[in-house]
Scaffold this active site. Sequence first.
Site, PDB file in Angstrom:
ATOM      1  N   LYS A   1       0.837  -1.212   0.000  1.00 44.67           N
ATOM      2  CA  LYS A   1       0.000   0.000   0.000  1.00 44.67           C
ATOM      3  C   LYS A   1       0.869   1.258   0.000  1.00 44.67           C
ATOM      4  O   LYS A   1       0.538   2.242  -0.669  1.00 44.67           O
ATOM      5  CB  LYS A   1      -0.934   0.007   1.225  1.00 44.67           C
ATOM      6  CG  LYS A   1      -2.084  -0.967   1.115  1.00 44.67           C
ATOM      7  CD  LYS A   1      -3.137  -0.417   0.182  1.00 44.67           C
ATOM      8  CE  LYS A   1      -4.348  -1.254  -0.093  1.00 44.67           C
ATOM      9  NZ  LYS A   1      -4.325  -2.668  -0.105  1.00 44.67           N
TER      10      LYS A   1
ATOM     11  N   LYS B   1      -2.324 -11.583  -9.399  1.00 42.47           N
ATOM     12  CA  LYS B   1      -3.644 -12.070  -9.004  1.00 42.47           C
ATOM     13  C   LYS B   1      -4.771 -11.198  -9.524  1.00 42.47           C
ATOM     14  O   LYS B   1      -4.561 -10.040  -9.888  1.00 42.47           O
ATOM     15  CB  LYS B   1      -3.714 -12.156  -7.483  1.00 42.47           C
ATOM     16  CG  LYS B   1      -3.634 -10.810  -6.786  1.00 42.47           C
ATOM     17  CD  LYS B   1      -4.138 -10.905  -5.349  1.00 42.47           C
ATOM     18  CE  LYS B   1      -4.264  -9.522  -4.750  1.00 42.47           C
ATOM     19  NZ  LYS B   1      -5.071  -9.438  -3.563  1.00 42.47           N
TER      20      LYS B   1
ATOM     21  N   LYS C   1      -9.461  -6.047  -7.431  1.00 38.27           N
ATOM     22  CA  LYS C   1     -10.260  -4.870  -7.797  1.00 38.27           C
ATOM     23  C   LYS C   1      -9.384  -3.725  -8.263  1.00 38.27           C
ATOM     24  O   LYS C   1      -9.768  -2.948  -9.104  1.00 38.27           O
ATOM     25  CB  LYS C   1     -11.045  -4.376  -6.577  1.00 38.27           C
ATOM     26  CG  LYS C   1     -12.199  -5.258  -6.205  1.00 38.27           C
ATOM     27  CD  LYS C   1     -13.038  -4.611  -5.116  1.00 38.27           C
ATOM     28  CE  LYS C   1     -12.724  -5.106  -3.725  1.00 38.27           C
ATOM     29  NZ  LYS C   1     -13.020  -6.469  -3.411  1.00 38.27           N
TER      30      LYS C   1
HETATM   31  P1  ADP Z   1      -9.242  -7.371  -3.609  1.00 41.56           P
HETATM   32  O1  ADP Z   1      -7.869  -7.945  -3.734  1.00 41.56           O
HETATM   33  O2  ADP Z   1     -10.036  -7.496  -4.826  1.00 41.56           O
HETATM   34  O3  ADP Z   1      -9.260  -6.004  -3.003  1.00 41.56           O
HETATM   35  P2  ADP Z   1      -9.898  -8.276  -1.025  1.00 41.56           P
HETATM   36  O4  ADP Z   1      -8.518  -7.940  -0.639  1.00 41.56           O
HETATM   37  O5  ADP Z   1     -11.015  -7.449  -0.509  1.00 41.56           O
HETATM   38  O6  ADP Z   1      -9.981  -8.308  -2.601  1.00 41.56           O
HETATM   39  O7  ADP Z   1     -10.128  -9.792  -0.666  1.00 41.56           O
HETATM   40  C1  ADP Z   1     -11.297 -10.358  -0.104  1.00 41.56           C
HETATM   41  C2  ADP Z   1     -11.151 -11.845   0.020  1.00 41.56           C
HETATM   42  O8  ADP Z   1     -10.986 -12.421  -1.259  1.00 41.56           O
HETATM   43  C3  ADP Z   1      -9.916 -12.299   0.819  1.00 41.56           C
HETATM   44  O9  ADP Z   1     -10.235 -13.491   1.498  1.00 41.56           O
HETATM   45  C4  ADP Z   1      -8.905 -12.568  -0.232  1.00 41.56           C
HETATM   46  O10 ADP Z   1      -7.941 -13.516   0.172  1.00 41.56           O
HETATM   47  C5  ADP Z   1      -9.764 -13.114  -1.349  1.00 41.56           C
HETATM   48  N1  ADP Z   1      -9.146 -12.838  -2.647  1.00 41.56           N
HETATM   49  C6  ADP Z   1      -9.036 -11.635  -3.257  1.00 41.56           C
HETATM   50  N2  ADP Z   1      -8.420 -11.751  -4.443  1.00 41.56           N
HETATM   51  C7  ADP Z   1      -8.121 -13.066  -4.578  1.00 41.56           C
HETATM   52  C8  ADP Z   1      -7.479 -13.837  -5.602  1.00 41.56           C
HETATM   53  N3  ADP Z   1      -7.067 -13.279  -6.705  1.00 41.56           N
HETATM   54  N4  ADP Z   1      -7.338 -15.162  -5.393  1.00 41.56           N
HETATM   55  C9  ADP Z   1      -7.791 -15.742  -4.260  1.00 41.56           C
HETATM   56  N5  ADP Z   1      -8.407 -15.085  -3.268  1.00 41.56           N
HETATM   57  C10 ADP Z   1      -8.571 -13.767  -3.423  1.00 41.56           C
END
Ligand code: ADP
Length: 331
Positions: free
Chosen positions: A111, A194, A197
């Site tokens: 971040k 990965k 969002k």
């Molecule tokens: P983002 O990365 O889209 O901001 P979050 O950090 O809010 O998503 O993640 C919410 C949940 O989804 C967490 O449990 C996170 O481990 C899972 N998650 C997010 N992106 C992935 C991904 N690409 N593969 C597996 N799990 C994911």
Amino acid sequence: METVVSGIRSTGKLHLGNYYGAVKNFVKMQDEYKCFFFIADYHSLTTHPTPANLHDNVRSVLVEYLAAGIDPEKATIYVQSDVPEVVELYLYLNMNAYMGELERSTSFKDKVRSHPDNVNAGLLTYPVLMAADILIHKATKVPVGKDQEQHLEMSRTFGNRFNRMYGHEFFPEPYAFNFTDKLVKVPGLDGKGKMGKSEGEGNAVYLRDTPEIIRKKVMKAVSDGGPSEENQPKPEAIQNLFDLMKIVSAEDTYAHFDNLYNNCQIRYGDFKKQLAEDMIVATQPVRERISEIEANKTYLREVARYGAIKARESASKTIREVREIIGFKNF
Ligand code: ADP
Ligand code: TRP
């Protein structure tokens, strides 16, 4: 019975990473464990949403949880900010969370790199709030994606430190959980890293995406000129598409395209078409339920209200005990 806690930040629509890394496991776990699934709106404040956005995003995640099949009769579904006991535990845990360890967290460092203009204290103590979310219900299993593993390790550290400090075996150790044998990392469509969002337009496929949008995004996914030698290792962008196929497609479909790749006969157009169709099928039941649930405001209000009552019951019990252990007393 073991207790399960997990949440997702309400910063936008859920994508396939959230679904396969987290939500799909929520749905399976609700039949076997005592489950608490929440919408992490306190966490979303690190990015400073407007009041209108804040609420819209919370509702959107609630709708998607329900559309994915989380059943409020089986699991407790709640909004984090309806349970202010979490903030109290966060404060106590903060007193024993150290700058050095917080600054070393990978997500914090990421971040700082990506948003150097917004390195706020909430971001630094994000893992402490997350630990409070988990420890407040004394959970042992936390369904999350691979990227959250370090946060779970920090949650164990903070819980154990509390136990040691006060000489009480109070908080159990929480571990990241997935029904498959490994934690999941769903790749994105941009050829690197990965699905997320914040990784740029076109990288993520959302549960709300229509079949047309899914087809468009997948057809545009980064690939290359194709293999030139038999059995050659797959470059990252291609490996990512195969990893996605492994998640959404049948085993023989995967094997079929894997063989074509290894024989240098693969046509990425066909491969992507198949991948898009399998994504559409895999997400169809969720997509179909979203608009119906979204329209039912009374139902959403009831789910949130009922969830808040159940979550607070559990959280206030823990907080009462924590206050006693720390030494707060009434006169
Ligand atoms: P983002 O990365 O889209 O901001 P979050 O950090 O809010 O998503 O993640 C919410 C949940 O989804 C967490 O449990 C996170 O481990 C899972 N998650 C997010 N992106 C992935 C991904 N690409 N593969 C597996 N799990 C994911
Ligand atoms: N940190 C998680 C994420 O970015 C969200 C989260 C907050 C969470 N509190 C939690 C996940 C407690 C599991 C348990 O996705």
